[in-house]
Design a protein around this motif. Structure first.
Motif, PDB file in Angstrom:
ATOM      1  N   MET A   9     -21.425  15.647  26.476  1.00  0.00           N
ATOM      2  CA  MET A   9     -21.506  15.813  27.923  1.00  0.00           C
ATOM      3  C   MET A   9     -21.203  17.242  28.342  1.00  0.00           C
ATOM      4  SD  MET A   9     -20.069  13.447  30.908  1.00  0.00           S
ATOM      5  CE  MET A   9     -18.701  14.128  31.766  1.00  0.00           C
ATOM      6  N   GLN A  39     -17.800  13.971  36.866  1.00  0.00           N
ATOM      7  CA  GLN A  39     -17.609  13.347  35.542  1.00  0.00           C
ATOM      8  C   GLN A  39     -18.206  11.949  35.559  1.00  0.00           C
ATOM      9  OE1 GLN A  39     -13.458  13.036  34.577  1.00  0.00           O
ATOM     10  NE2 GLN A  39     -13.181  15.255  34.506  1.00  0.00           N
ATOM     11  N   GLU A  43     -21.657  10.917  33.409  1.00  0.00           N
ATOM     12  CA  GLU A  43     -21.307  10.420  32.085  1.00  0.00           C
ATOM     13  C   GLU A  43     -22.444   9.669  31.395  1.00  0.00           C
ATOM     14  OE1 GLU A  43     -17.812   8.034  32.374  1.00  0.00           O
ATOM     15  OE2 GLU A  43     -18.721   6.585  33.724  1.00  0.00           O
TER      16      GLU A  43
END
Length: 169
Positions: A9, A39, A43
């Motif tokens: 990521m 985030q 993700e």
């Protein structure tokens, strides 16, 4: 068939879109390291793409400041700010943050809201501490003047509130 290797990521870019539809590209790692909102959004995104994330609650100018803050503090961890703030904020933050906060009050308030919306704890702590330092030691009337807030209490309501809250004076 070859399996497509999934990147971590931390690699790649992300495009952030402000309320006024201005677009800003930033390294994924920089923004996801500091924004819990991003985030969570990113993700499950394909790393080979540059995802576009609309931030409909954030105007362009505060978003530019958020990006500036995240880029600087990506490798320069923000200093912990004591709570409650006992002295001046300038005494507990780095020189870069002092210059970063040298902005108009309206932008400061927008930054507080952007940091809250994007869930960037260090930026929220910094901007809230700056607001706290602006109102520290001021009367309710001075605070209303500072932020352009109309007093909608009647004289009786205000007297009652003062009586009920004598303990905090």
């Amino acid at each position: 068939k070859k399996k497509k290797k999934k990147k971590k990521m931390s690699e790649g870019k992300v495009e952030l879109v402000s309320k006024s539809q201005d677009k800003y590209e930033i390294d994924r790692e920089i923004i996801t390291k500091q924004s819990v909102l991003l985030q969570n959004i990113l993700e499950d995104e394909d790393e080979d793409e540059t995802p576009t994330v609309p931030l409909l609650s954030v105007d362009s100018t505060p978003l530019q400041k958020v990006i500036e803050y995240c880029k600087y503090h990506h490798n320069n961890k923000a200093e912990e700010i004591e709570k409650p703030l006992k002295g001046k904020i300038e005494d507990v933050i780095c020189q870069w943050d002092k210059q970063f906060l040298d902005i108009e009050q309206a932008l400061l308030i927008e930054l507080v809201m952007a940091a809250n919306y994007m869930n960037i704890k260090d930026l929220l702590d910094l901007t809230c501490a700056k607001v706290a330092s602006l109102i520290k030691g001021k009367s309710p009337e001075q605070i209303r003047d500072l932020f352009g807030i109309d007093n909608d209490f009647t004289a009786e309501e205000e007297a009652k509130l003062k009586e009920e809250n004598k303990w905090c004076e």
